[in-house]
Motif scaffolding. Structure first.
Motif, PDB file in Angstrom:
ATOM      1  N   LEU A 138       0.824  -1.211   0.000  1.00 46.39           N
ATOM      2  CA  LEU A 138       0.000   0.000   0.000  1.00 46.39           C
ATOM      3  C   LEU A 138       0.856   1.258   0.000  1.00 46.39           C
ATOM      4  CD1 LEU A 138      -2.883  -0.946   2.442  1.00 46.39           C
ATOM      5  CD2 LEU A 138      -3.046  -0.545  -0.003  1.00 46.39           C
ATOM      6  N   ARG A 139       1.918   1.252   0.779  1.00 47.12           N
ATOM      7  CA  ARG A 139       2.801   2.413   0.835  1.00 47.12           C
ATOM      8  C   ARG A 139       3.405   2.687  -0.542  1.00 47.12           C
ATOM      9  NH1 ARG A 139       5.820   0.698   4.654  1.00 47.12           N
ATOM     10  NH2 ARG A 139       4.417   1.394   6.287  1.00 47.12           N
ATOM     11  N   THR A 140       3.807   1.623  -1.245  1.00 39.33           N
ATOM     12  CA  THR A 140       4.368   1.766  -2.587  1.00 39.33           C
ATOM     13  C   THR A 140       3.337   2.343  -3.556  1.00 39.33           C
ATOM     14  OG1 THR A 140       5.841  -0.101  -2.183  1.00 39.33           O
ATOM     15  CG2 THR A 140       5.488   0.520  -4.466  1.00 39.33           C
ATOM     16  N   LEU A 141       2.109   1.845  -3.489  1.00 37.79           N
ATOM     17  CA  LEU A 141       1.055   2.361  -4.365  1.00 37.79           C
ATOM     18  C   LEU A 141       0.738   3.819  -4.065  1.00 37.79           C
ATOM     19  CD1 LEU A 141      -1.396  -0.670  -4.438  1.00 37.79           C
ATOM     20  CD2 LEU A 141      -0.043   0.220  -6.337  1.00 37.79           C
ATOM     21  N   GLU A 142       0.696   4.170  -2.788  1.00 41.64           N
ATOM     22  CA  GLU A 142       0.402   5.559  -2.427  1.00 41.64           C
ATOM     23  C   GLU A 142       1.502   6.492  -2.900  1.00 41.64           C
ATOM     24  OE1 GLU A 142      -0.159   5.273   1.765  1.00 41.64           O
ATOM     25  OE2 GLU A 142      -2.241   4.604   1.582  1.00 41.64           O
ATOM     26  N   GLN A 143       2.754   6.066  -2.784  1.00 44.22           N
ATOM     27  CA  GLN A 143       3.855   6.902  -3.260  1.00 44.22           C
ATOM     28  C   GLN A 143       3.781   7.088  -4.767  1.00 44.22           C
ATOM     29  OE1 GLN A 143       7.291   4.811  -1.772  1.00 44.22           O
ATOM     30  NE2 GLN A 143       7.179   5.798   0.227  1.00 44.22           N
ATOM     31  N   ALA A 144       3.453   6.034  -5.486  1.00 43.16           N
ATOM     32  CA  ALA A 144       3.332   6.132  -6.945  1.00 43.16           C
ATOM     33  C   ALA A 144       2.200   7.081  -7.325  1.00 43.16           C
ATOM     34  CB  ALA A 144       3.098   4.752  -7.548  1.00 43.16           C
ATOM     35  N   ARG A 145       1.102   7.015  -6.574  1.00 42.81           N
ATOM     36  CA  ARG A 145      -0.027   7.899  -6.867  1.00 42.81           C
ATOM     37  C   ARG A 145       0.375   9.356  -6.706  1.00 42.81           C
ATOM     38  NH1 ARG A 145      -4.921   7.845  -2.856  1.00 42.81           N
ATOM     39  NH2 ARG A 145      -3.267   8.727  -1.623  1.00 42.81           N
ATOM     40  N   TRP A 146       1.081   9.682  -5.622  1.00 37.79           N
ATOM     41  CA  TRP A 146       1.454  11.073  -5.403  1.00 37.79           C
ATOM     42  C   TRP A 146       2.504  11.552  -6.403  1.00 37.79           C
ATOM     43  CZ3 TRP A 146      -1.898  13.935  -3.471  1.00 37.79           C
ATOM     44  CH2 TRP A 146      -2.755  13.481  -2.479  1.00 37.79           C
ATOM     45  N   LYS A 147       3.367  10.650  -6.860  1.00 44.45           N
ATOM     46  CA  LYS A 147       4.312  11.027  -7.924  1.00 44.45           C
ATOM     47  C   LYS A 147       3.546  11.366  -9.203  1.00 44.45           C
ATOM     48  CE  LYS A 147       8.263   8.432  -6.244  1.00 44.45           C
ATOM     49  NZ  LYS A 147       9.161   7.291  -6.449  1.00 44.45           N
ATOM     50  N   LEU A 148       2.527  10.574  -9.503  1.00 44.72           N
ATOM     51  CA  LEU A 148       1.712  10.822 -10.690  1.00 44.72           C
ATOM     52  C   LEU A 148       0.972  12.161 -10.578  1.00 44.72           C
ATOM     53  CD1 LEU A 148       0.676   9.776 -13.392  1.00 44.72           C
ATOM     54  CD2 LEU A 148      -1.128   8.591 -12.158  1.00 44.72           C
TER      55      LEU A 148
END
Length: 64
Positions: A31-41
């Motif tokens: 989840l942490r990885t997905l959230e970081q990717a979302r904020w980068k996007l």
């Protein structure tokens, strides 16, 4: 077949609990990885919008 002893049952519960804790940690990492990717996007989309706002009018000025 003999009933499992209380000690055997506790050992089995302990193993299952360890597995659940490990799975929980794995889910948090994912989840942490997905959230970081979302904020980068979101950041990239914001930057692209800002650049379009800055350079868009300059590029269309010559077309008029």
């Amino acid at each position: 077949m003999a009933e499992p002893t209380v000690g055997e049952q506790l050992a089995a519960i302990n193993v299952k609990l360890d597995l659940l804790i490990q799975q929980r940690n794995d889910h948090e990492t994912r989840l942490r990885t997905l959230e970081q990717a979302r904020w980068k996007l979101v950041g990239m989309a914001t930057a692209a919008g800002a650049l379009a706002g800055i350079f868009g009018p300059a590029m269309t000025k010559g077309m008029q």
